[in-house]
Design a protein around this motif. Structure first.
Motif, mmCIF file in Angstrom:
data_model
loop_
_atom_site.group_PDB
_atom_site.id
_atom_site.type_symbol
_atom_site.label_atom_id
_atom_site.label_comp_id
_atom_site.label_asym_id
_atom_site.label_seq_id
_atom_site.Cartn_x
_atom_site.Cartn_y
_atom_site.Cartn_z
ATOM 1 N N ALA A 3 0.840 -1.205 0.000
ATOM 2 C CA ALA A 3 0.000 0.000 0.000
ATOM 3 C C ALA A 3 0.877 1.257 0.000
ATOM 4 N N GLY A 4 1.931 1.265 0.794
ATOM 5 C CA GLY A 4 2.821 2.423 0.841
ATOM 6 C C GLY A 4 3.693 2.528 -0.393
ATOM 7 N N ALA A 5 4.127 1.371 -0.915
ATOM 8 C CA ALA A 5 5.015 1.376 -2.078
ATOM 9 C C ALA A 5 4.303 1.848 -3.348
ATOM 10 N N ARG A 6 2.962 1.941 -3.282
ATOM 11 C CA ARG A 6 2.243 2.514 -4.445
ATOM 12 C C ARG A 6 2.699 3.937 -4.738
ATOM 13 N N LEU A 7 3.216 4.610 -3.719
ATOM 14 C CA LEU A 7 3.738 5.970 -3.937
ATOM 15 C C LEU A 7 4.753 5.965 -5.075
ATOM 16 N N GLU A 8 5.518 4.868 -5.174
ATOM 17 C CA GLU A 8 6.494 4.751 -6.262
ATOM 18 C C GLU A 8 5.930 3.942 -7.428
ATOM 19 N N GLY A 9 5.129 2.949 -7.136
ATOM 20 C CA GLY A 9 4.663 2.014 -8.166
ATOM 21 C C GLY A 9 3.582 2.576 -9.056
ATOM 22 N N SER A 10 2.908 3.624 -8.605
ATOM 23 C CA SER A 10 1.870 4.251 -9.434
ATOM 24 C C SER A 10 2.000 5.764 -9.331
ATOM 25 N N LYS A 11 2.462 6.374 -10.416
ATOM 26 C CA LYS A 11 2.599 7.837 -10.402
ATOM 27 C C LYS A 11 1.225 8.471 -10.264
ATOM 28 N N HIS A 12 0.206 7.813 -10.839
ATOM 29 C CA HIS A 12 -1.170 8.302 -10.730
ATOM 30 C C HIS A 12 -1.581 8.380 -9.253
ATOM 31 N N PHE A 13 -1.315 7.303 -8.508
ATOM 32 C CA PHE A 13 -1.646 7.274 -7.083
ATOM 33 C C PHE A 13 -0.917 8.406 -6.350
#
Ligand code: AMP
Ligand code: GLY
Length: 462
Positions: free
Chosen positions: A95-105
């Motif tokens: 959930a936190g790594a989405r900051l890097e894994g999804s620029k949209h997020f």
């Protein structure tokens, strides 16, 4: 305590060397590791994207801490599985790594919590993205939404280049990562990375660092993973530094509001515009090569800090920093970031490390069955030097670089050069006519450069 470190780049070698220096560290398993070594460290074969396999290994070896270096296992949720097994983990969950894994997020989060960043639009249709470009001329920035090994961003200088980047994304150049495209306003200014330890609640900034992303001197050529770096950053003003810290605090508060328990490094990539720092990107991990200058400046016990992060127990007074300057020059294989040869013999590392305050971190290296050191990647070595002045650190790093050799060795001769010229040099190179407007500030930066007091600049860490 035994430790498992996931990853095999220069960042991981720096992590392992700092962890090995801790009085409490025992065996350090590195998966897959590289040709670099450290006391107590050994390479192991393990699929670091296979969370169950990582967890099993950690349990079998009774490791007390798992440190996740690269983004892919973080985005894949390896931290969640290992943490659920009751083992301390340094690195956020999926959930936190989405900051890097999804620029949209990341962009939506910044938008929701008023964290200043470039204006943006997100597309899943090539046609709509191309339509948008009709009304938004170059320079403009095209980004694949997902992980693209640092190659998914095009700062398009012409409308045709922008269209081309959009078409490439939707044609599958970055696989699923490019199925969604973020188009951003082009921001102008020097860049600065601010990494911070985050234990879910407490955020503790590290020393700022500045990467050199382009392959060639003068910031020309294609983007790379990073060709050199220094820390701290003489051209950052006190106000900018404070503003970056505030934006990081806002981000950690935003993550908390979203119910995300973020434990690891939050890496803020900033651009210092005339209107103040803006976030270019977040990474959910240590930067590479930023780590190769930041960790050598950290005087605290890294194992203690990482355990505190993993256990949600970071104390305000845990970080102590050297007041020296650090600079690291990346030695790469000819052709990087395009195609390059591997298997070339490397010599001279011992002589380089015999120079005072020089450390050579291994990135793309391996040892053959006879123990010979060979190149094994695009970025091969990171040559780091520490000194009491920026100029001396830079000179010492290049002295060490000269002692190391391998066929096809390429590197940038100008790492840190523009910082020596203060802010004017940056603005002349990046924004043309704004150079003069920055004159006063540049003089300030230069005088601060010689009288730099780190204690004064980074009160939050002391
Ligand atoms: P990122 O991976 O998002 O950090 O982007 C890679 C590099 O592209 C950054 O380090 C910047 O040099 C450049 N970049 C990214 N976004 C922008 C932007 N909005 N404006 C100008 N340059 C950008
Ligand atoms: N040095 C840039 C990065 O680690 O993403």
């Amino acid at each position: 305590m035994d430790i498992l470190v996931l990853g095999g780049g220069g960042r991981e070698h720096a992590l392992v060397r700092s962890l090995a220096a801790s009085p409490d560290s025992g065996s350090i398993y590195v998966a897959p590791g590289n040709g670099g070594s450290a006391p107590g460290a050994q390479n192991v074969v393990l699929d670091i994207l296979d969370a169950a396999a990582v967890c099993r290994f950690a349990q079998e070896q009774a490791v007390g801490l798992v440190v996740i270096g690269p983004e892919a296992p973080l985005v894949g949720g390896v931290a969640d599985i290992v943490r659920a097994a009751g083992i301390a983990v340094f690195g956020p969950g999926a959930a936190g790594a989405r900051l890097e894994g999804s620029k949209h997020f990341a962009k939506d989060l910044m938008c929701k919590y008023d964290i200043p960043t470039a204006a943006y639009a997100v597309f899943t249709s090539e046609e709509l993205a191309l339509d948008y470009l009709e009304d938004h001329p170059a320079p403009i920035v095209i980004k694949a939404n997902g992980l693209a090994a640092g190659k998914g961003v095009t700062v398009a200088q012409s409308d045709e280049e922008a269209r081309c980047a959009v078409r490439e994304c939707f044609a599958g150049r970055f696989g699923q990562a490019g199925a969604k495209v973020v188009i951003e306003e082009n921001l102008v200014g020097p860049e600065c990375s601010l990494l911070a330890f985050v234990d879910g609640q407490t955020m503790m900034p590290m020393v700022p660092a500045q990467d050199h992303k382009r392959a060639l001197a003068g910031d020309r050529g294609p983007n790379t993973g990073g060709m050199g770096v220094y820390s701290p950053v003489p051209i950052v003003s006190r106000a900018e530094h404070d503003a970056m810290i505030k934006l990081m605090e806002q981000t950690v508060a935003a993550l908390q509001s979203e119910g995300i328990d973020y434990r690891g490094v939050l890496y803020g990539g900033f651009i210092l515009t005339d209107q103040g720092p803006r976030v270019l990107e977040f990474n959910a991990r240590f930067g590479d090569p930023e780590t190769q200058v930041v960790l050598p400046l950290l005087q605290s016990d890294l194992l203690e800090v990482m355990l505190a992060v993993g256990n949600g127990d970071l104390k305000q007074d845990v970080l102590r920093w050297s007041d020296q300057w650090a600079i690291s020059v990346v030695l790469a294989s000819a052709g990087y970031p395009g195609t390059y040869q591997t298997g070339q013999p490397i010599s001279g590392i011992e002589a380089a490390e015999a120079l005072p305050n020089v450390t050579v971190f291994h990135a793309g290296t391996r040892r053959d069955s006879g123990g010979r050191l060979l190149t094994d990647g695009g970025r091969v070595l990171n040559v780091t030097a520490l000194a009491n002045s920026f100029e001396e650190a830079r000179a010492q790093a290049y002295r060490a670089v000269d002692l190391i050799d391998f066929p096809g060795k390429q590197y940038r001769l100008d790492i840190g050069q523009r910082a020596l010229g203060g802010r004017v040099a940056w603005n002349q190179n990046t924004t043309g006519d704004q150079g003069e407007a920055k004159q006063g500030e540049a003089n300030g930066a230069q005088s601060r450069h010689s009288n730099f007091q780190f204690d004064d600049l980074v009160p939050a860490t002391l």
